[in-house]
Design an enzyme around this catalytic site. Structure first.
Site, PDB file in Angstrom:
ATOM      1  N   GLU A  31     -24.371  39.840 -59.715  1.00 58.50           N
ATOM      2  CA  GLU A  31     -25.779  39.527 -59.440  1.00 58.50           C
ATOM      3  C   GLU A  31     -26.562  40.721 -58.893  1.00 58.50           C
ATOM      4  OE1 GLU A  31     -25.786  35.752 -57.265  1.00 58.50           O
ATOM      5  OE2 GLU A  31     -24.005  35.178 -58.393  1.00 58.50           O
ATOM      6  N   GLU A  60     -18.926  31.597 -65.560  1.00 52.78           N
ATOM      7  CA  GLU A  60     -18.933  30.609 -64.471  1.00 52.78           C
ATOM      8  C   GLU A  60     -19.566  29.277 -64.920  1.00 52.78           C
ATOM      9  OE1 GLU A  60     -20.509  32.175 -60.814  1.00 52.78           O
ATOM     10  OE2 GLU A  60     -19.686  34.163 -61.150  1.00 52.78           O
TER      11      GLU A  60
HETATM   12  O1  G3I Z   1     -12.556  29.588 -46.210  1.00 55.85           O
HETATM   13  C1  G3I Z   1     -13.603  29.234 -45.267  1.00 55.85           C
HETATM   14  C2  G3I Z   1     -13.089  28.165 -44.303  1.00 55.85           C
HETATM   15  O2  G3I Z   1     -12.047  28.728 -43.502  1.00 55.85           O
HETATM   16  C3  G3I Z   1     -14.240  27.696 -43.426  1.00 55.85           C
HETATM   17  O3  G3I Z   1     -13.785  26.663 -42.581  1.00 55.85           O
HETATM   18  C4  G3I Z   1     -15.386  27.192 -44.305  1.00 55.85           C
HETATM   19  C5  G3I Z   1     -16.559  26.708 -43.517  1.00 55.85           C
HETATM   20  O4  G3I Z   1     -17.259  27.839 -42.998  1.00 55.85           O
HETATM   21  O5  G3I Z   1     -15.842  28.262 -45.164  1.00 55.85           O
HETATM   22  C6  G3I Z   1     -14.779  28.660 -46.040  1.00 55.85           C
HETATM   23  O6  G3I Z   1     -15.254  29.709 -46.849  1.00 55.85           O
HETATM   24  C7  G3I Z   1     -16.164  29.254 -47.857  1.00 55.85           C
HETATM   25  C8  G3I Z   1     -15.606  29.648 -49.223  1.00 55.85           C
HETATM   26  O7  G3I Z   1     -16.559  29.301 -50.253  1.00 55.85           O
HETATM   27  C9  G3I Z   1     -14.284  28.934 -49.522  1.00 55.85           C
HETATM   28  O8  G3I Z   1     -14.539  27.556 -49.586  1.00 55.85           O
HETATM   29  C10 G3I Z   1     -17.493  29.984 -47.618  1.00 55.85           C
HETATM   30  O9  G3I Z   1     -18.056  29.519 -46.415  1.00 55.85           O
HETATM   31  C11 G3I Z   1     -18.442  29.686 -48.764  1.00 55.85           C
HETATM   32  O10 G3I Z   1     -19.593  30.501 -48.645  1.00 55.85           O
HETATM   33  C12 G3I Z   1     -17.762  30.055 -50.089  1.00 55.85           C
HETATM   34  O11 G3I Z   1     -18.648  29.668 -51.117  1.00 55.85           O
HETATM   35  C13 G3I Z   1     -18.375  30.279 -52.369  1.00 55.85           C
HETATM   36  C14 G3I Z   1     -19.631  31.093 -52.768  1.00 55.85           C
HETATM   37  O12 G3I Z   1     -19.446  31.653 -54.078  1.00 55.85           O
HETATM   38  C15 G3I Z   1     -19.878  32.241 -51.816  1.00 55.85           C
HETATM   39  O13 G3I Z   1     -18.787  33.151 -51.867  1.00 55.85           O
HETATM   40  C16 G3I Z   1     -18.110  29.184 -53.403  1.00 55.85           C
HETATM   41  O14 G3I Z   1     -16.884  28.526 -53.108  1.00 55.85           O
HETATM   42  C17 G3I Z   1     -18.030  29.809 -54.790  1.00 55.85           C
HETATM   43  O15 G3I Z   1     -17.910  28.789 -55.789  1.00 55.85           O
HETATM   44  C18 G3I Z   1     -19.302  30.606 -55.057  1.00 55.85           C
HETATM   45  O16 G3I Z   1     -19.167  31.207 -56.315  1.00 55.85           O
HETATM   46  C19 G3I Z   1     -20.271  32.043 -56.703  1.00 55.85           C
HETATM   47  C20 G3I Z   1     -19.700  33.240 -57.430  1.00 55.85           C
HETATM   48  O17 G3I Z   1     -18.788  33.919 -56.595  1.00 55.85           O
HETATM   49  C21 G3I Z   1     -20.829  34.153 -57.902  1.00 55.85           C
HETATM   50  N1  G3I Z   1     -21.774  33.392 -58.769  1.00 55.85           N
HETATM   51  C22 G3I Z   1     -22.345  32.217 -58.072  1.00 55.85           C
HETATM   52  C23 G3I Z   1     -21.229  31.282 -57.649  1.00 55.85           C
HETATM   53  C24 G3I Z   1     -21.783  30.029 -56.998  1.00 55.85           C
HETATM   54  O18 G3I Z   1     -22.447  30.364 -55.828  1.00 55.85           O
END
Ligand code: G3I
Length: 366
Positions: free
Chosen positions: A180, A287
């Site tokens: 992005e 995705e």
């Molecule tokens: O692992 C921690 C956990 O320990 C904690 O308790 C919890 C609550 O704070 O957070 C957990 O981490 C989360 C992680 O997903 C794993 O579930 C993060 O907060 C959360 O921000 C993260 O979200 C991911 C997001 O990208 C940001 O990295 C989504 O799962 C993931 O599907 C999403 O994927 C993105 C692609 O990488 C890029 N394109 C867009 C797509 C959707 O946003």
């Protein structure tokens, strides 16, 4: 349900609320690994005959899914389905900067290693996601990186990160080098930390660092919303064209296709594929998911999967990845709300019409 504007913001919502054929000339071989070409594909007459990975292999296409390492470990049905149906996986979060390099001298590879080991065990390719993703609210850049304001220091940190990660995960054959790079709903480079400190050339520098770290990996630029926004689409094509013209080692582009507002206009995906193929680049769907809007049902959802995958594969895509595969585990639930059922298997891992639609697209291309 989201209207167009809300849908576009919604796709960006994770980026607001919380969180990529032939190379540029230094031919590093075909960047998309050869899916298994098995005789089985000839026996694939209907979905019950063979899994997606076999019928897609018959069409010379990788079919992949984002995966979560903890679920591979804790949920047997999840692991079995990944191994049975897919020949490519993308760690959904385990390879992101904040996951593998949370502090300057801390490297935490265990979760991603588990995914890579699982993939090796089941003859599955791995797509690395991602080396650089910096935005205001949701991204994968740790605070310690965003606190580095000296260009040379940030450049060194970036090079150390890219080199260390790619050298450790040397079986990963494709990488989203920069995720992005454009403004979420705009047409300029996202004014992120790397852009502010290193200038717009940070994108090219990241690709150069990645090529040096692993000359055999295919290097992708991954973007969202270009399927809906003509302005962003033109900006993305211009950015990629400039990279190619400047001799930057880019091998492909990723179209995320989080289709929160249903099918893009017919022909948009195939036109994009043709544009990038003309630049000698691979194009991958990276995705794909299709959350249900109030006006949708499982049949209309299947038609959306059918349209975009048929356009992409028909125009030459050889790499299609879903952002998860079962409605039981989808980022959509946390970011857009529960019950939007965006994927191809239901909560009980039973195939939905979207599964059959995908299957038939690959069968028709075999
Ligand atoms: O692992 C921690 C956990 O320990 C904690 O308790 C919890 C609550 O704070 O957070 C957990 O981490 C989360 C992680 O997903 C794993 O579930 C993060 O907060 C959360 O921000 C993260 O979200 C991911 C997001 O990208 C940001 O990295 C989504 O799962 C993931 O599907 C999403 O994927 C993105 C692609 O990488 C890029 N394109 C867009 C797509 C959707 O946003």
């Amino acid at each position: 349900m989201p209207d167009v504007r809300r849908a576009l913001v919604a796709v960006a919502l994770p980026a607001l609320l919380v969180g990529a054929c032939a190379s540029d000339g230094d031919d590093t071989g075909d960047p998309t690994p050869e899916p298994e070409q098995t005789a089985d594909a000839a026996a694939c007459e209907q979905p019950d005959d063979c899994p997606l990975r076999v019928v897609a292999g018959g069409a010379d296409v990788l079919i992949g899914t984002a995966v979560q390492s903890d679920l591979l470990e804790s949920e047997p049905a999840y692991a079995e389905m990944v191994a049975a149906e897919f020949n490519s996986v993308t760690p959904e979060n385990a390879l992101k900067w904040d996951a593998v390099h949370p502090e300057p001298d801390t490297w935490t590879f265990e979760d991603a290693d588990a995914i890579v080991d699982f993939a090796a065990e089941h003859d599955v390719a791995v797509k690395g996601h991602n080396l650089v993703w910096a935005q205001e609210l949701v991204d994968s850049t740790p605070d310690w990186v965003e606190e580095i304001d000296a260009p040379d220091e940030l450049r060194s940190a970036l090079e150390e990160h890219i080199t260390t990660v790619m050298e450790h995960f040397d079986t990963v054959d494709r990488w989203d080098v920069v995720n992005e790079p454009l403004q979420t709903t705009g047409t300029e480079l996202y004014d992120n930390h790397f852009h502010r400190v290193l200038g717009p050339g940070y994108v090219a520098e990241a690709f150069e660092m990645a090529r040096s770290a692993d000359p055999d990996a295919a290097l992708y630029l991954n973007e969202n919303i270009v399927e809906y926004s003509p302005g962003k689409r033109d900006a993305f094509v211009e950015l990629v064209t400039d990279l190619v013209d400047d001799g930057v080692p880019i091998d492909g582009v990723g179209l995320q296709l989080h289709l929160v507002n249903g099918a893009p206009e017919a022909g948009v995906v195939s036109d994009l594929v043709e544009t990038f193929t003309d630049l000698d680049l691979e194009v991958a769907i990276t995705e794909l998911d299709v959350p249900l809007r109030e006006s949708d049902d499982l049949s209309s959802q299947a038609a959306v999967f059918d349209q975009v995958v048929e356009e992409c594969v028909g125009a030459g895509c050889r790499d299609v990845t879903l952002w998860g595969f079962t409605d039981k585990h989808t980022w959509i639930d946390s970011f857009l709300g529960p019950g939007l059922e965006p994927l191809i298997l239901d909560d009980d891992y039973a195939p939905k019409p979207a599964y059959d639609a995908l299957w038939q697209v690959f069968a028709a291309q075999s």
